[in-house]
Design a protein around this motif. Structure first.
Motif, PDB file in Angstrom:
ATOM      1  N   GLN A  85     -23.023  31.412 -47.305  1.00  0.00           N
ATOM      2  CA  GLN A  85     -21.625  31.231 -47.679  1.00  0.00           C
ATOM      3  C   GLN A  85     -21.362  32.027 -48.947  1.00  0.00           C
ATOM      4  OE1 GLN A  85     -19.614  29.349 -45.691  1.00  0.00           O
ATOM      5  NE2 GLN A  85     -17.843  29.805 -46.959  1.00  0.00           N
ATOM      6  N   LEU A 110      -7.741  36.232 -52.889  1.00  0.00           N
ATOM      7  CA  LEU A 110      -6.474  35.671 -52.445  1.00  0.00           C
ATOM      8  C   LEU A 110      -6.598  34.161 -52.310  1.00  0.00           C
ATOM      9  CD1 LEU A 110      -7.393  38.285 -50.469  1.00  0.00           C
ATOM     10  CD2 LEU A 110      -4.982  38.165 -49.889  1.00  0.00           C
ATOM     11  N   TYR A 117      -4.749  31.110 -50.030  1.00  0.00           N
ATOM     12  CA  TYR A 117      -3.870  30.762 -48.924  1.00  0.00           C
ATOM     13  C   TYR A 117      -3.691  29.253 -48.902  1.00  0.00           C
ATOM     14  CZ  TYR A 117      -4.062  35.377 -46.658  1.00  0.00           C
ATOM     15  OH  TYR A 117      -3.925  36.714 -46.363  1.00  0.00           O
ATOM     16  N   LYS A 151      -2.552  26.004 -46.384  1.00  0.00           N
ATOM     17  CA  LYS A 151      -2.447  25.678 -44.962  1.00  0.00           C
ATOM     18  C   LYS A 151      -1.992  24.238 -44.772  1.00  0.00           C
ATOM     19  CE  LYS A 151      -5.007  25.723 -40.604  1.00  0.00           C
ATOM     20  NZ  LYS A 151      -4.492  24.408 -40.172  1.00  0.00           N
ATOM     21  N   GLU A 194      -0.465  24.462 -38.686  1.00  0.00           N
ATOM     22  CA  GLU A 194       0.098  25.770 -39.003  1.00  0.00           C
ATOM     23  C   GLU A 194      -1.012  26.700 -39.464  1.00  0.00           C
ATOM     24  OE1 GLU A 194       4.365  24.073 -40.746  1.00  0.00           O
ATOM     25  OE2 GLU A 194       3.256  25.623 -41.816  1.00  0.00           O
ATOM     26  N   GLY A 195      -0.737  28.001 -39.411  1.00  0.00           N
ATOM     27  CA  GLY A 195      -1.695  28.964 -39.926  1.00  0.00           C
ATOM     28  C   GLY A 195      -1.627  29.045 -41.442  1.00  0.00           C
ATOM     29  N   PRO A 196      -2.649  29.618 -42.072  1.00  0.00           N
ATOM     30  CA  PRO A 196      -2.628  29.794 -43.525  1.00  0.00           C
ATOM     31  C   PRO A 196      -1.478  30.692 -43.963  1.00  0.00           C
ATOM     32  CG  PRO A 196      -4.832  30.172 -42.631  1.00  0.00           C
ATOM     33  CD  PRO A 196      -3.899  30.114 -41.463  1.00  0.00           C
ATOM     34  N   PHE A 251      -0.049  33.025 -47.140  1.00  0.00           N
ATOM     35  CA  PHE A 251      -0.462  33.694 -48.370  1.00  0.00           C
ATOM     36  C   PHE A 251       0.284  33.111 -49.560  1.00  0.00           C
ATOM     37  CE2 PHE A 251      -1.784  36.772 -51.308  1.00  0.00           C
ATOM     38  CZ  PHE A 251      -0.677  37.249 -51.996  1.00  0.00           C
ATOM     39  N   PHE A 303      -7.216  27.608 -49.289  1.00  0.00           N
ATOM     40  CA  PHE A 303      -8.375  28.449 -49.022  1.00  0.00           C
ATOM     41  C   PHE A 303      -8.423  29.602 -50.014  1.00  0.00           C
ATOM     42  CE2 PHE A 303     -10.033  26.791 -45.101  1.00  0.00           C
ATOM     43  CZ  PHE A 303      -8.945  26.187 -44.484  1.00  0.00           C
ATOM     44  N   LEU A 363     -11.449  39.741 -44.843  1.00  0.00           N
ATOM     45  CA  LEU A 363     -11.508  38.610 -45.755  1.00  0.00           C
ATOM     46  C   LEU A 363     -12.682  37.695 -45.444  1.00  0.00           C
ATOM     47  CD1 LEU A 363      -7.723  37.636 -45.895  1.00  0.00           C
ATOM     48  CD2 LEU A 363      -9.024  38.965 -47.543  1.00  0.00           C
ATOM     49  N   PHE A 411     -13.681  33.864 -46.284  1.00  0.00           N
ATOM     50  CA  PHE A 411     -12.997  32.649 -46.709  1.00  0.00           C
ATOM     51  C   PHE A 411     -13.972  31.595 -47.216  1.00  0.00           C
ATOM     52  CE2 PHE A 411      -8.516  32.820 -45.601  1.00  0.00           C
ATOM     53  CZ  PHE A 411      -8.444  33.926 -44.774  1.00  0.00           C
ATOM     54  N   GLY A 412     -13.480  30.764 -48.122  1.00  0.00           N
ATOM     55  CA  GLY A 412     -14.164  29.540 -48.487  1.00  0.00           C
ATOM     56  C   GLY A 412     -13.828  28.454 -47.478  1.00  0.00           C
ATOM     57  N   THR A 413     -14.396  27.276 -47.659  1.00  0.00           N
ATOM     58  CA  THR A 413     -14.216  26.184 -46.701  1.00  0.00           C
ATOM     59  C   THR A 413     -12.965  25.362 -46.958  1.00  0.00           C
ATOM     60  OG1 THR A 413     -15.699  24.868 -48.071  1.00  0.00           O
ATOM     61  CG2 THR A 413     -16.656  25.935 -46.133  1.00  0.00           C
TER      62      THR A 413
END
Lengths: 114, 113
Positions: B2, B34, B36, B38, B42-44, B46, B89, B101, B103-105
């Protein structure tokens, strides 16, 4: 703001079925589209990057024959999960980008394979 | 492995107070970060970004701080509002693969009344 539409939002189907997910950029032409997968309590994992008119670039460990990506136009990319099995059950989400701007995401598709 | 970590899965903050969400990364090649947001189903979306040539970027109630030596960034939301309740995120990318990208969790923020 930019809108990315993803369809369907949820799919439940039998093992062995192929499933197609569509990703459309509604108000801009996306030079690049991305497909991610998210398992429960894990982060979004990039599966592949697709540019219009060229073959997708798959991340390590993602089977390109299993996950077929077609990016036929600047506004549409499709992901087909071929011969899906229960382990393919996941949340699939697409994003689109134009130029150097941040990615805009669809709302995702919850895929459940029985 | 990770490469982007958000060690706090959840955070609860009272309305009007400051929310601080943290993110650590291990890959020193990352140079663009970045955040995001969420909402469920729905989607993330920005929120805000920062380049590695900066250590701070501000947009209204949202400020992102970057500490390159510590490989750490944080998102500050002040004042926090109930509508800020969502999963946040952190994501990172490397120049040349500009938009690929990692991503973190995610951290689930709940802003209480």
């Amino acid at each position: 703001g930019a809108v990315v539409s993803q369809h369907p939002s949820r799919v439940i189907c039998k093992s062995g079925t192929s499933v197609k997910i569509e990703c459309r950029s509604l108000d801009f032409q996306a030079t690049t589209m991305f497909w991610y997968r998210q398992f429960p309590k894990q982060s979004l994992m990039l599966m592949a990057t697709s540019n219009e008119g060229s073959k997708a670039t798959y991340e390590q460990g993602v089977e390109k024959d299993k996950f077929l990506i077609n990016h036929a136009s600047l506004t549409l990319s499709t992901l087909t999960v071929t011969s899906a099995h229960p382990e393919d059950s996941s949340f699939y989400i697409c994003s689109a980008r134009v130029g150097g701007r941040p990615q805009h995401f669809g709302d995702g598709t919850r895929l459940s394979i029985l | 492995d990770q490469q982007v970590k958000q060690n706090s899965p959840s955070l609860s903050v009272q309305e009007g107070r400051i929310s601080i969400l943290n993110c650590d990364y291990t890959n020193s090649m990352f140079d663009y970060f970045l955040w995001y947001k969420k909402y469920p189903a729905e989607g993330p979306t920005f929120l805000i970004s920062i380049s590695s040539i900066k250590d701070k970027n501000e947009d209204g109630r949202f400020t992102v701080f970057l500490n390159k030596s510590a490989k750490h960034l944080s998102l500050h939301i002040v004042p926090s509002q109930p509508g800020d309740s969502a999963v946040y995120f952190c994501a990172a990318s490397i120049a040349g693969t500009a938009s690929k990208l990692t991503f973190g969790t995610g951290t689930r923020l709940q802003v209480t009344l």
